[in-house]
Design a protein around this motif. Sequence first.
Motif, short mmCIF file in Angstrom:
data_model
loop_
_atom_site.label_atom_id
_atom_site.label_comp_id
_atom_site.label_asym_id
_atom_site.label_seq_id
_atom_site.Cartn_x
_atom_site.Cartn_y
_atom_site.Cartn_z
N ILE A 187 -2.73 -9.02 6.56
CA ILE A 187 -2.82 -7.65 7.04
C ILE A 187 -4.20 -7.48 7.67
CG2 ILE A 187 -3.71 -6.64 4.91
CD1 ILE A 187 -0.86 -5.04 6.85
N LYS A 188 -4.32 -6.64 8.70
CA LYS A 188 -5.59 -6.54 9.43
C LYS A 188 -6.71 -6.00 8.55
CE LYS A 188 -3.60 -6.19 14.06
NZ LYS A 188 -3.45 -5.35 15.28
N PRO A 232 -7.01 -5.53 4.74
CA PRO A 232 -6.58 -5.55 3.34
C PRO A 232 -7.55 -4.77 2.46
CG PRO A 232 -7.54 -7.66 3.96
CD PRO A 232 -7.43 -6.85 5.22
N VAL A 245 1.34 -0.09 5.05
CA VAL A 245 1.16 -1.16 6.04
C VAL A 245 0.55 -0.60 7.33
CG1 VAL A 245 2.36 -2.83 7.51
CG2 VAL A 245 3.00 -2.60 5.11
N ASN A 286 -1.47 -2.71 10.17
CA ASN A 286 -0.30 -3.55 10.47
C ASN A 286 -0.57 -5.04 10.25
OD1 ASN A 286 1.74 -1.60 11.13
ND2 ASN A 286 0.55 -1.16 12.98
N LEU A 287 0.46 -5.85 10.41
CA LEU A 287 0.41 -7.26 10.06
C LEU A 287 -0.34 -8.10 11.09
CD1 LEU A 287 4.16 -7.67 9.03
CD2 LEU A 287 2.26 -6.98 7.58
N THR A 288 -0.82 -9.26 10.64
CA THR A 288 -1.38 -10.24 11.56
C THR A 288 -0.23 -11.07 12.15
OG1 THR A 288 -1.65 -11.96 9.89
CG2 THR A 288 -3.45 -10.37 10.13
N ALA A 323 1.70 -13.48 9.67
CA ALA A 323 2.32 -12.93 8.46
C ALA A 323 3.74 -13.44 8.30
CB ALA A 323 2.31 -11.41 8.53
#
Length: 253
Positions: free
Chosen positions: A34-35, A37, A53, A58-60, A63
């Motif tokens: 996650i960008k 955490p 999230v 949002n996710l890398t 992920a």
Amino acid sequence: QNASKFKLEPFDEIFIRSSSNYQIQQFVTIKGEIKFPGVYGMETKNERISNIVERAGNLTFTANLDGASLLRKRKKSDLDNLIRQDQIKELRNNYNGIEVTDNENNSGYEKIGIDLKKIFLNPLSNDDLIVEDGDIIDIPILKQTVKVSGEVIHPTTVTYSDGLNLKDYINRSGGYTQKSARKKGYVIYANGSINRTRNFLFFKNYPKISPGSEIVIPSFNKNTQPMSSVIGMYTGTITSLISVYLLLKATLN
């Protein structure tokens, strides 16, 4: 204002009631791919996984959506612990050669498999769980491998290839051993969920393999003989009886 000027006398009692809207701040942790955490305070009582999230950036791109899980604190009753121990005992008895550990009781957390793909496609749905105080959202890195362990000729980790099924990965590990309980094979997914091979009439339904999965092939129970051995034993006995019969017949003639 009049109350502030009220004159107190000895033995008076003052009661200050708490606000009905007041709530102790609750926190959720998000870690992994996650960008941003970290620990996030819950803004509402019904905040969901998708909200956390989004707030975390949002996710890398590395992920693993299929491997995401939610760790939640759970206080178990004595009955729950007894049932859990019986399940662990049954697994150890029926799946010889496979180490079975009870990490769930030791950690004090319950691991819940979540499906981020469904959550992103349909926010606020039943898949998009409402988070609770102390929850940990864990999003692992995407692994391009599949681990094969248990009763195979060469237990190893092989490269994941889209389109390959369970038997293909078994073959890449050298195939089954003579001790393998093929019908009891199962797959542990990256998010902790488990699926096993199912039989329907003469057909086998093999679980789908995804990146980061582990295929486990247990051995036969010590008290269980493979069907091939049973058939071989009876075939040998019948062959011996036929040989004795022919020998006696030749002798009498």
